[in-house]
Design a protein around this motif. Structure first.
Motif, PDB file in Angstrom:
ATOM      1  N   MET A 162       0.851  -1.200   0.000  1.00 14.64           N
ATOM      2  CA  MET A 162       0.000   0.000   0.000  1.00 14.64           C
ATOM      3  C   MET A 162       0.881   1.242   0.000  1.00 14.64           C
ATOM      4  O   MET A 162       1.025   1.915   1.017  1.00 14.64           O
ATOM      5  CB  MET A 162      -0.925  -0.024   1.215  1.00 14.64           C
ATOM      6  CG  MET A 162      -2.006  -1.056   1.091  1.00 14.64           C
ATOM      7  SD  MET A 162      -3.211  -0.926   2.403  1.00 14.64           S
ATOM      8  CE  MET A 162      -2.524  -2.049   3.577  1.00 14.64           C
ATOM      9  N   PRO A 163       1.488   1.532  -1.146  1.00 16.66           N
ATOM     10  CA  PRO A 163       2.415   2.653  -1.194  1.00 16.66           C
ATOM     11  C   PRO A 163       1.701   3.995  -1.054  1.00 16.66           C
ATOM     12  O   PRO A 163       0.541   4.108  -1.412  1.00 16.66           O
ATOM     13  CB  PRO A 163       3.045   2.536  -2.581  1.00 16.66           C
ATOM     14  CG  PRO A 163       2.034   1.812  -3.391  1.00 16.66           C
ATOM     15  CD  PRO A 163       1.326   0.884  -2.445  1.00 16.66           C
ATOM     16  N   ARG A 164       2.401   4.927  -0.548  1.00 18.69           N
ATOM     17  CA  ARG A 164       1.919   6.301  -0.453  1.00 18.69           C
ATOM     18  C   ARG A 164       0.539   6.377   0.191  1.00 18.69           C
ATOM     19  O   ARG A 164      -0.248   7.259  -0.113  1.00 18.69           O
ATOM     20  CB  ARG A 164       1.888   6.944  -1.848  1.00 18.69           C
ATOM     21  CG  ARG A 164       3.281   7.101  -2.400  1.00 18.69           C
ATOM     22  CD  ARG A 164       3.272   7.630  -3.795  1.00 18.69           C
ATOM     23  NE  ARG A 164       2.720   6.656  -4.701  1.00 18.69           N
ATOM     24  CZ  ARG A 164       2.109   6.946  -5.830  1.00 18.69           C
ATOM     25  NH1 ARG A 164       1.964   8.184  -6.178  1.00 18.69           N
ATOM     26  NH2 ARG A 164       1.670   6.004  -6.615  1.00 18.69           N
ATOM     27  N   ALA A 165       0.248   5.405   1.068  1.00 20.21           N
ATOM     28  CA  ALA A 165      -1.086   5.378   1.643  1.00 20.21           C
ATOM     29  C   ALA A 165      -1.202   6.280   2.859  1.00 20.21           C
ATOM     30  O   ALA A 165      -2.293   6.626   3.280  1.00 20.21           O
ATOM     31  CB  ALA A 165      -1.451   3.949   2.038  1.00 20.21           C
ATOM     32  N   THR A 179      10.263   5.498   3.020  1.00 20.31           N
ATOM     33  CA  THR A 179      10.088   6.569   2.047  1.00 20.31           C
ATOM     34  C   THR A 179       9.160   6.154   0.922  1.00 20.31           C
ATOM     35  O   THR A 179       8.454   5.159   1.022  1.00 20.31           O
ATOM     36  CB  THR A 179      11.474   7.035   1.550  1.00 20.31           C
ATOM     37  OG1 THR A 179      11.321   8.211   0.792  1.00 20.31           O
ATOM     38  CG2 THR A 179      12.153   5.966   0.708  1.00 20.31           C
ATOM     39  N   LEU A 180       9.167   6.948  -0.133  1.00 23.13           N
ATOM     40  CA  LEU A 180       8.237   6.749  -1.239  1.00 23.13           C
ATOM     41  C   LEU A 180       8.434   5.424  -1.949  1.00 23.13           C
ATOM     42  O   LEU A 180       9.506   4.853  -1.937  1.00 23.13           O
ATOM     43  CB  LEU A 180       8.481   7.826  -2.287  1.00 23.13           C
ATOM     44  CG  LEU A 180       7.903   9.181  -2.085  1.00 23.13           C
ATOM     45  CD1 LEU A 180       8.296  10.026  -3.269  1.00 23.13           C
ATOM     46  CD2 LEU A 180       6.405   9.096  -2.003  1.00 23.13           C
ATOM     47  N   TYR A 181       7.416   5.042  -2.601  1.00 25.06           N
ATOM     48  CA  TYR A 181       7.460   3.856  -3.437  1.00 25.06           C
ATOM     49  C   TYR A 181       7.005   4.335  -4.799  1.00 25.06           C
ATOM     50  O   TYR A 181       5.950   4.918  -4.942  1.00 25.06           O
ATOM     51  CB  TYR A 181       6.499   2.843  -2.845  1.00 25.06           C
ATOM     52  CG  TYR A 181       6.266   1.615  -3.665  1.00 25.06           C
ATOM     53  CD1 TYR A 181       7.026   0.480  -3.437  1.00 25.06           C
ATOM     54  CD2 TYR A 181       5.292   1.593  -4.644  1.00 25.06           C
ATOM     55  CE1 TYR A 181       6.801  -0.660  -4.171  1.00 25.06           C
ATOM     56  CE2 TYR A 181       5.068   0.456  -5.384  1.00 25.06           C
ATOM     57  CZ  TYR A 181       5.819  -0.668  -5.142  1.00 25.06           C
ATOM     58  OH  TYR A 181       5.597  -1.798  -5.869  1.00 25.06           O
ATOM     59  N   GLU A 241       5.843   4.612  -8.801  1.00 25.16           N
ATOM     60  CA  GLU A 241       4.880   3.948  -9.668  1.00 25.16           C
ATOM     61  C   GLU A 241       5.607   3.038 -10.653  1.00 25.16           C
ATOM     62  O   GLU A 241       6.719   3.335 -11.081  1.00 25.16           O
ATOM     63  CB  GLU A 241       4.110   4.990 -10.474  1.00 25.16           C
ATOM     64  CG  GLU A 241       3.025   5.679  -9.679  1.00 25.16           C
ATOM     65  CD  GLU A 241       2.322   6.707 -10.523  1.00 25.16           C
ATOM     66  OE1 GLU A 241       1.601   6.323 -11.435  1.00 25.16           O
ATOM     67  OE2 GLU A 241       2.523   7.897 -10.261  1.00 25.16           O
ATOM     68  N   ALA A 277      15.338  11.210  -1.345  1.00 27.79           N
ATOM     69  CA  ALA A 277      14.504  10.005  -1.195  1.00 27.79           C
ATOM     70  C   ALA A 277      13.010  10.334  -1.169  1.00 27.79           C
ATOM     71  O   ALA A 277      12.232   9.671  -0.503  1.00 27.79           O
ATOM     72  CB  ALA A 277      14.902   9.215   0.051  1.00 27.79           C
ATOM     73  N   ARG A 281      11.582  12.968   0.039  1.00 24.90           N
ATOM     74  CA  ARG A 281      11.128  13.765   1.180  1.00 24.90           C
ATOM     75  C   ARG A 281      10.908  15.224   0.829  1.00 24.90           C
ATOM     76  O   ARG A 281      10.129  15.919   1.453  1.00 24.90           O
ATOM     77  CB  ARG A 281      12.149  13.688   2.299  1.00 24.90           C
ATOM     78  CG  ARG A 281      11.916  12.533   3.170  1.00 24.90           C
ATOM     79  CD  ARG A 281      12.972  12.446   4.234  1.00 24.90           C
ATOM     80  NE  ARG A 281      12.559  11.463   5.193  1.00 24.90           N
ATOM     81  CZ  ARG A 281      12.417  10.186   4.898  1.00 24.90           C
ATOM     82  NH1 ARG A 281      12.686   9.770   3.699  1.00 24.90           N
ATOM     83  NH2 ARG A 281      12.019   9.322   5.808  1.00 24.90           N
ATOM     84  N   GLN A 320      -3.122   0.314  -6.495  1.00 22.47           N
ATOM     85  CA  GLN A 320      -3.584  -0.629  -5.471  1.00 22.47           C
ATOM     86  C   GLN A 320      -5.019  -1.067  -5.728  1.00 22.47           C
ATOM     87  O   GLN A 320      -5.602  -1.792  -4.917  1.00 22.47           O
ATOM     88  CB  GLN A 320      -3.554   0.025  -4.090  1.00 22.47           C
ATOM     89  CG  GLN A 320      -2.190   0.520  -3.671  1.00 22.47           C
ATOM     90  CD  GLN A 320      -2.313   1.523  -2.542  1.00 22.47           C
ATOM     91  OE1 GLN A 320      -2.955   1.264  -1.530  1.00 22.47           O
ATOM     92  NE2 GLN A 320      -1.711   2.689  -2.707  1.00 22.47           N
TER      93      GLN A 320
END
Lengths: 553, 313
Positions: free
Chosen positions: A85-88, A270-272, A274, B238, B240, B290
Motif C-alpha cells: 500500500m504505497p503512499r497510503a 520513504t516513497l514507493y 509507480e 529520497a 522527502r 492498489q
C-alpha cells in the motif's frame, strides 16, 4: 512518447512505458539511509537511553545487537506494508483499511499525535544536555549552563525552544527541512569522528586529568576528588550495568529500555515509485536496515571507545550518579553537576575552548537535524483525520502565505507545553513516564504489525498483486512471518512495561500517573472518534463508508 | 441538495474504473465525475515461449505461465495495476524495441481498446440508474480518447463545456495542465491555460454557485505538493523534499471568481481539501495501482457546500 525498458532478464522481459506524469526513476537509498539514521539517533536517543540504563544487569553490547536483530523484522514489516500500500499515509491508513476505521483512528492519533506531546520535554531535556549546557559552559557562562542543566525552568525554556524550532521546520516545509537534515548529518558525523578520535588516541589518565581540570573550570565541579566522588556516588546509586555478559534473561530485560532509542528505523520509510516493484521494496528495506546496522555498529564502537578511555565502569557510575539525583532517589547532588555527555567528556581531553566548542556544536546537529520529526508526522495524522471528517475542517487549514498548518501546530504546541511544564516540575510524577513515550507508539506499531500479519489473508487481491507476494518462508508470506516475530517482540515489551515483574521500567500498572495518562489519551481518542462519528452521521455523512470497498458488479 | 462523487487519475486501472461507475449507487450520488487521466502508463508484454507457455514481468518479477488459466490470471493482475497486458512473441518484442513509433501505435491501440471496453461497461451499468456521469480527459490522455467518449450513451465528455448540474449549480471542466517534465498530451504554458479557463468561465451564469473541475490543482495549496525531482527525474532526498507543482493559472481563476467548489487531481500524493478564500478545493488523490478508488463525496446546496468527505473505496 513511449519507451522500452529492458528487464534484468534481457530484452524479452521488456516493460513498455509511456511518457506519463509521475513516472520517475528510483530514489537514492543513501538518502533514505540518512533520514532513517536520524530517526534512530545515536547521539540524542541513544546516549540518553544508555545513560538511564545504569542499573540493568544485562550487557549493553549484546542488548544493542540482539534488539537490532529483532528490529530487522520490523523493517521487513514496514517495507512490506509500503510495497503493498504505497503512499497510503502510514499506520493510520494501513490499520484503517485492514483492521477498521475506529482502531486505525485511536491507535494513530495516540501513537502519532497525543504521545508526541510527551516527547517534547524529552527532546528538550536532550537539547539542554547536549547543546545549551555544554556550549554555555565552554563559553564561560557557568551559571547559565547550570541553570539550563538543573532547573525545571531551564527544561521548560528548552521545551519552548524545541517547539519554536519544530514550528520553523514545518513552516519552511519538507524541502527546506530535508536539506537541513542532510547538512546536519554530515556535520554530525564529522563531529562524531572527532569524538571517536579523542577517545581512540587518548588514554584513561588523560581523560581523568582532563575531567578534573575542565569540569571544575567549566561547571564548578569540586576541584578535589571529583573522579572518586563520581565513582562513589555511582556506587551508591547502584550503577552496575556491564558492557558485556549479564546472562540472556538480563539482556532481554534490558531490551524494553534500549528500544527507546532504536525502535524507530521505520520513520525513515520513504516513497514507493509507480510502475516499480521489488526494487523499491528492497530500497526501502535497505534504506532502513542500513541505518539500523550502521547505527548499531557506531554504537558498539562508541561503547568500546568509552570503555577503553573513560572506562565503562566510570561511565555507568557517572550516569548512575546523575540520574539517581535527577529521579529523586537521593538528596545528595552528584559531584559532576551536569549530565555526563560522552562527547563533552571526550573534549575534556583538550584544553582548547575553540576545539571544544566546535566539536560540541557539530555534535549538537544530531539534535537539530532530528528535532523536526517530533511534529511532522503528527501534522500529517491530524490532516488525514480531518480529511476523514473525524476532526474539524479547520485543523487542516494552511496559512495561505506561509503555508503553515497553524491550527494543527497549535494542537501540538499547546498540549506539548502543558506536558513539558508537568514534566519539568515533575507534577504527578511526570518524569517517571519517560517510557510511556515508547510504549504508546509500540502499541500503534503492534496495530500495524497485526495488520501486516493478516494482510495476505484479508486483502488477498491487494497482496497478490504486490511485489512482495513472491517472498515466502516455508510457504508462509514473509510479511506474515516477520510480523509474527516482530509482533511477539512487541508483546514481550508491552508485558515487561505494563506488568514489570522485576520493577525495572517505572511505567507498570502500579504507576498511577502512567495509567491515568495513558487512559486519558486512549479515552480522548475514543471519545473523538465516537463523537465525530455521531456528529457526522447527524450531518448525513456515514463515516463507516469512508474505508468500505465499493462493490464491483 | 445535489450529491456529487468525484474521482480522478484512475490511469488504466480497470477495477478503479468499475468502482467509479458503481460509486454513484454505493454512495447515493446524483452525479459522478471523473477528473481525467483515464489511461495507463505501461504495457506488460506476455511473451509466448512456445506451446502453451508464456513469460511476463510484473513489478520487476518474472513469472512463467503455463496454460490459458494462468495467462488469464496474469492478464487480470496486470489490468488491476493499471497496465495493459499484451500477448506477443519474442520477434515482435524485438521489433518494438527497435522502432519507437510502432510502440506509440501499440499504446494508442491498447488505450482505445481498453477505453472502449470501459465505456461499454459504463453504458451497461448506468442504463436506467438515473446517475449522470461526466468525464474530462486529463493531460495524460490521448486526444483520440475524446471522440471515443463522445460516442458513449451514458458517459458524457465535458472538456471545455459548461454543464448544468442542477437548478443552481453549473460546472466547467478541463483536463489540461501546466507544463510537466514529461511533456504529455494536454499541457500548455500558464497564460494559455488561463485563457482556456477564462473562456469557459465566461459562459457561466452564476459563478458563485459554480464548480470548477480542472485537472491541475491550484499552485501552492498543498493539493499540488509532489516530490522534487532531479534533472534525470529522480526524487530528491529520497522523495522527502516536496515542492508545489500546481498551476498558477488555475489558482488565479479560482481566486478571481471564487466558485463554490474546485475539483482537482493530477498530483496523486497530494490528497486533501483546503479553502482558497470561499472556495472549497479538493484533490482526492489517487491509489490506482492498489486498485483503490480515492474519491470525494460532496453535497451541494444553493450557495454552499453542505458537506463533504474524502473516501477510499
Amino acid at each position: 512518447m513511449a519507451e522500452a525498458v529492458a528487464g534484468k532478464q534481457g530484452p524479452e522481459t521488456t516493460l513498455f512505458l509511456r511518457k506519463a506524469t509521475g513516472l520517475v526513476r528510483s530514489w537514492s537509498v543513501f538518502d533514505a539511509f540518512i533520514y532513517a539514521t536520524f530517526s534512530i539517533n545515536l547521539i540524542t536517543l541513544g546516549l540518553y537511553s544508555f545513560s538511564q540504563m545504569y542499573y540493568f544487569e544485562g550487557g549493553l553490547m549484546p542488548t544493542l545487537f540482539i534488539s537490532a536483530a529483532f528490529l530487522i523484522f520490523e523493517i521487513v514489516v514496514y517495507a512490506g506494508l509500503i510495497s503493498v500500500m504505497p503512499r497510503a499515509g502510514g499506520d493510520y491508513v494501513w490499520q484503517s483499511r485492514i483492521l477498521g476505521g475506529g482502531i486505525g483512528f485511536v491507535l494513530a492519533v495516540t501513537g502519532w499525535w497525543f504521545i508526541l506531546w510527551l516527547w517534547v520535554p524529552l527532546y528538550a531535556d536532550m537539547l539542554r544536555q547536549i547543546f545549551f549546557t555544554p556550549v554555555l559552559g565552554i563559553l564561560g557562562a557557568q551559571d547559565a549552563a547550570l541553570w539550563f542543566s538543573q532547573t525545571p525552568l531551564g527544561l521548560f525554556v528548552a521545551g519552548l525552544v524545541t517547539c519554536a524550532f519544530v514550528t520553523f521546520y514545518i513552516a519552511i516545509g519538507m524541502k527546506g527541512y530535508s536539506k537541513i537534515q542532510k547538512v546536519c548529518f554530515w556535520v554530525g558525523m564529522a563531529g562524531l569522528l572527532v569524538v571517536f578520535a579523542f577517545l581512540l588516541f587518548d588514554d584513561h589518565e588523560a581523560f581523568r586529568s582532563g575531567l578534573e581540570q575542565q569540569a571544575p573550570a567549566l561547571f564548578g565541579a569540586p576541584a578535589q576528588g571529583l573522579y572518586d566522588g563520581i565513582v562513589k556516588a555511582g556506587e551508591d546509586a547502584g550503577a552496575v550495568a556491564p558492557l558485556f555478559g549479564g546472562g540472556i534473561l538480563a539482556i532481554f530485560l534490558a531490551m524494553p529500555y534500549i528500544v527507546f532509542f532504536n525502535l524507530w528505523p521505520n520513520w525513515g520509510a520513504t516513497l514507493y515509485g509507480e510502475v516499480r516493484g521489488a526494487t523499491d521494496f528492497k530500497r526501502n528495506f535497505w534504506g532502513m536496515a542500513a541505518a539500523l546496522i550502521v547505527t548499531t555498529v557506531l554504537g558498539a564502537i562508541f561503547f568500546l571507545l568509552i570503555s577503553k578511555t573513560i572506562t565503562w565502569d566510570f561511565f555507568m557510575k557517572a550516569n548512575g550518579a546523575w540520574w539517581n539525583y535527577r529521579w529523586g532517589y537521593t538528596e545528595a547532588a552528584p559531584p559532576l553537576p551536569i549530565w555526563p555527555y560522552p562527547a563533552l567528556l571526550a573534549v575534556f581531553m583538550t584544553p582548547s575552548r575553540v576545539l571544544q566548542l566546535v566539536v560540541i556544536l557539530a555534535m549538537s546537529t544530531w539534535w537539530f537535524g532530528w528535532s523536526g520529526t517530533v511534529f511532522l508526522s503528527s501534522t500529517r495524522v491530524i490532516f488525514a483525520a480531518a480529511f476523514d471528517r473525524l476532526l474539524p475542517e479547520k485543523v487542516a487549514e494552511v496559512h495561505p502565505r506561509t503555508r503553515t498548518p497553524i491550527y494543527a501546530l497549535l494542537l501540538m504546541v499547546v498540549p506539548s507545553l502543558i506536558v513539558t511544564a508537568l514534566f519539568a516540575w515533575n507534577v504527578f510524577s511526570f518524569q517517571s513516564l519517560t517510557l510511556d513515550s515508547t510504549l504508546v507508539i509500540a502499541v500503534t506499531y503492534l496495530g500495524s504489525t497485526v495488520a501486516a500479519i493478516l494482510l495476505p489473508y484479508v486483502k488477498r487481491d491487494l497482496y497478490n498483486a504486490s511485489p512482495i507476494a513472491k517472498y515466502k518462508v516455508a510457504g508462509v508470506p514473509l510479511i506474515t512471518v516477520a510480523g509474527i516475530i516482530f509482533g511477539g517482540f512487541l508483546v514481550f515489551l508491552l508485558y515487561e512495561w505494563l506488568i514489570d515483574p522485576n520493577k525495572l521500567y517505572g511505567i507498570s500498572l502500579n504507576n498511577t500517573s502512567s495509567v491515568i495518562y495513558m487512559a486519558a489519551m486512549y479515552g480522548l481518542a475514543l471519545v473523538l472518534y465516537l463523537g465525530f462519528r455521531f456528529y457526522r452521521r447527524k450531518e448525513g455523512i456515514d463515516i463507516d463508508k469512508i474505508y468500505k470497498e465499493i462493490p464491483v458488479e | 441538495m445535489l450529491t456529487i462523487f468525484f474521482a480522478t487519475d484512475v490511469h488504466g486501472s480497470e477495477i478503479c474504473w468499475k468502482k467509479f461507475i458503481n460509486a454513484g449507487k454505493f454512495y447515493s450520488a446524483d452525479v459522478i465525475i471523473l477528473g481525467g487521466d483515464m489511461t495507463g502508463k505501461a504495457i506488460v508484454p506476455i511473451v509466448h515461449q512456445g506451446g502453451d507457455r508464456y513469460k511476463a514481468v510484473l513489478l520487476e518479477q518474472e513469472v512463467r505461465l503455463q496454460g490459458e488459466d494462468q495467462v488469464q490470471d496474469m492478464v487480470n493482475k496486470v489490468k488491476s495495476r493499471g497496465y495493459y497486458p499484451y500477448r506477443t512473441n519474442p520477434d515482435e518484442i524485438r521489433e518494438l524495441n527497435e522502432d519507437p513509433s510502432r510502440l506509440d501505435d501499440l499504446f494508442a491501440a491498447q488505450v482505445l481498446k481498453s477505453a472502449e471496453q470501459w465505456l461499454a461497461y459504463a453504458d451497461r451499468k448506468l442504463e436506467g440508474a438515473g446517475i449522470r456521469c461526466y468525464v474530462s480527459p486529463g493531460n495524460d490522455d490521448l486526444p483520440a480518447l475524446d471522440q471515443l467518449i463522445g460516442g458513449s450513451k451514458h458517459v458524457q465528455l465535458v472538456e471545455g463545456q459548461v454543464i448544468q448540474l442542477d437548478d443552481h449549480h453549473e460546472m466547467v471542466s478541463s483536463g489540461w495542465s501546466n507544463i510537466t517534465p514529461w511533456h504529455t498530451y494536454r499541457e500548455e504554458e500558464e497564460d494559455r491555460l488561463q485563457a482556456r479557463c477564462e473562456c469557459m468561465i465566461a459562459r457561466i451564469h452564476d459563478v458563485g454557485n459554480a464548480v470548477f473541475n480542472l485537472h491541475a490543482p491550484p499552485y501552492g495549496t498543498t493539493l499540488d505538493e509532489a516530490p522534487e525531482l532531479t534533472a534525470d527525474l529522480r526524487p530528491k532526498d529520497a522523495g522527502r523534499s516536496l515542492v508545489p507543482v500546481g498551476s498558477h493559472a488555475v489558482r488565479a481563476v479560482v481566486e478571481k471568481y471564487q466558485p463554490l467548489l474546485g475539483l482537482f487531481g493530477h498530483i496523486h500524493e497530494a490528497k486533501g481539501a483546503v479553502r482558497l478564500r470561499r472556495t472549497l478545493c479538493i484533490n482526492p488523490g489517487s491509489a490506482y495501482e492498489q486498485g483503490r478508488l480515492l474519491g470525494a463525496l460532496i453535497k451541494l446546496a444553493p450557495n454552499q457546500v453542505k458537506n463533504y468527505v474524502l473516501t477510499t473505496g
